[in-house]
Design an enzyme around this catalytic site. Structure first.
Site, PDB file in Angstrom:
ATOM      1  N   ASP A  22       0.825  -1.209   0.000  1.00 35.46           N
ATOM      2  CA  ASP A  22       0.000   0.000   0.000  1.00 35.46           C
ATOM      3  C   ASP A  22       0.860   1.260   0.000  1.00 35.46           C
ATOM      4  OD1 ASP A  22      -1.904  -1.971   0.413  1.00 35.46           O
ATOM      5  OD2 ASP A  22      -3.126  -0.716   1.703  1.00 35.46           O
ATOM      6  N   ARG A 101      -0.847   4.946  18.195  1.00 34.19           N
ATOM      7  CA  ARG A 101      -1.215   6.002  17.248  1.00 34.19           C
ATOM      8  C   ARG A 101      -0.905   7.387  17.823  1.00 34.19           C
ATOM      9  NH1 ARG A 101      -0.720   2.231  14.612  1.00 34.19           N
ATOM     10  NH2 ARG A 101      -2.310   1.142  13.392  1.00 34.19           N
ATOM     11  N   ASP A 130      -8.334   4.078  12.617  1.00 29.57           N
ATOM     12  CA  ASP A 130      -7.104   4.841  12.450  1.00 29.57           C
ATOM     13  C   ASP A 130      -7.265   6.091  11.597  1.00 29.57           C
ATOM     14  OD1 ASP A 130      -5.581   3.300  14.123  1.00 29.57           O
ATOM     15  OD2 ASP A 130      -4.921   1.940  12.548  1.00 29.57           O
ATOM     16  N   SER A 186      -4.511  -9.934   9.581  1.00 31.24           N
ATOM     17  CA  SER A 186      -3.489  -8.889   9.494  1.00 31.24           C
ATOM     18  C   SER A 186      -3.063  -8.493  10.903  1.00 31.24           C
ATOM     19  CB  SER A 186      -4.023  -7.664   8.748  1.00 31.24           C
ATOM     20  OG  SER A 186      -5.091  -7.070   9.460  1.00 31.24           O
TER      21      SER A 186
END
Length: 412
Positions: A22, A101, A130, A186
């Site tokens: 990505d 984050r 996110d 994932s």
């Protein structure tokens, strides 16, 4: 108003990257669009990344320079904050991705500002948490910085509906990329722990045990003998493990190793996302579990009943704020300051036993602020609380109880 790739021409765009498919696709696509791109990646001590510098090498194939920002020390402090606040989210799992984050956005936005970046580009999807975290933190920390979300850009979504289209696109430029075998799930990683989701885990018919732990083992595979661990806390911060004074980063790293090999901190949740949907995840946080449970035993000794109730409320608030991307909000700051005030006397040595996913209390020592008094609590004759003294308190309680009963307010 949402930005498109074409809107970015003439601007310096900082792309948050991991070096994967990505990241390469978005960066190369922006370069081909004539956009000036600078990549940024955070070193959070993620256990699934052997060499963070490889990110720079992978991104260089797209003609993009990458700035690696070392945030391991900041990540360790984030872990300490979460442990101090006992910030667990749905299902009781430690808020590892949420705190990651915070550290990532603060570190990367700061680095981008120093480089004159005008637009932050993140790779979060339009269905998860996110995207909200990255954008809110960018807006809070750098109000004049714009945000570009490529996976909400209709043009890019049409051009790259799947991973195979990304591979085909990159191959036209001789950039190595593979779809690879279909993953069972994932993983998102940082020093605090791992979050596993998506793919096969999206079905609630799939057992959580399809996950292969990366930070340790399943409890059934842990040693058959209990491992004793001594943790020294000073003001709710762990400063030593087994008598050896360590830095926060060393504490978390060692706690991860000890907790991991004993099968600690693996949990499952069907959590409530920011955007209103539910998501399924399997989480690993062995070090957080070890430190957090030990500190909880210490809190039980130093917090009175009302302080404990207030702490529980503040802890829940902070956990939700971390999850929602609101770490810097006034409410979060105030709650954290209150927690610091409540827990500043939480100092002492906690000894626990780790055994096949469980943590057993062994002892508390050197807890100067402890409210526990053996004599007062004893059921035997002692110099503690005089049981006769309780008669007056019982009589006072009886006045209210009888009034409620005689007034017909008690359901029988």
């Amino acid at each position: 108003m949402a930005l498109s790739a074409k809107d970015l021409r003439g601007k310096l765009v900082g792309v948050c990257v991991s070096g994967g498919l990505d990241s390469k696709t978005v960066s190369k696509r922006l370069v081909e669009e004539g956009v000036q791109v600078l990549a940024f990646s955070a070193d959070l001590g993620q256990p699934d990344e052997d060499d963070i510098q490889n990110v720079s090498k992978r991104m260089a194939t797209c003609g993009v320079e990458t700035v690696i920002v070392d945030l391991k020390a900041e990540m360790a402090e984030g872990c300490f904050d979460v442990v101090r606040c006992q910030a667990r989210y749905d299902g009781g799992y430690w808020n590892t991705t949420g705190i990651g984050r915070i550290v990532t956005c603060h570190g990367l936005v700061t680095a981008m500002q120093k480089r004159g970046v005008q637009v932050l580009s993140h790779g979060a999807t339009g269905r998860g948490n996110d995207q909200m975290r990255f954008e809110r933190y960018t807006n809070v920390l750098a109000p004049s910085m714009l945000v570009y979300a490529p996976w909400r850009d209709p043009a890019l979504l049409k051009e790259f509906p799947g991973r195979s289209e990304m591979v085909t696109y990159l191959s036209k430029f001789g950039i190595e990329a593979f779809v690879g075998p279909k993953k069972k799930y994932s993983t998102d990683a940082n020093l605090a722990g791992l979050s596993h989701e998506a793919e096969d885990l999206e079905s609630v018919q799939t057992p959580m045990t399809i996950v292969d732990p990366e930070m340790g083992v399943w409890p059934k595979d842990a040693p058959d003998a209990e491992e004793l661990v001594e943790l020294t806390f000073d003001g709710a911060r762990c400063v030593a493990v087994n008598g050896k004074r360590l830095s926060p980063l060393e504490v978390i790293s060692l706690a991860n190793t000890i907790g991991g090999r004993n099968g600690l901190g693996i949990s499952h949740a069907l959590e409530n996302r920011i955007i209103g949907t539910k998501s399924r995840g399997v989480y690993e946080a062995p070090g957080m579990e070890l430190l957090g449970r030990a500190l909880e035993y210490l809190y039980q000794a130093v917090l009175d009943r009302r302080a404990a109730a207030l702490f529980a409320h503040l802890s829940s608030l902070v956990s939700n704020q971390i999850y929602d991307g609101r770490w810097f909000d006034p409410a979060t700051v105030a709650a954290r300051k209150a927690i610091h005030e409540l827990t500043k006397t939480a100092s002492g040595v906690v000894k626990v036993g780790c055994y096949k996913g469980n943590i057993h209390f062994h002892s508390l020592s050197d807890v100067a602020a402890s409210l526990y008094n053996e004599a007062d609590s004893s059921m035997e004759a002692s110099d503690g609380l005089n049981p006769v003294s309780s008669q007056g308190y019982a009589e006072i309680q009886a006045v209210e109880a009888r009034s409620l009963a005689l007034a017909g307010q008690i359901a029988k």
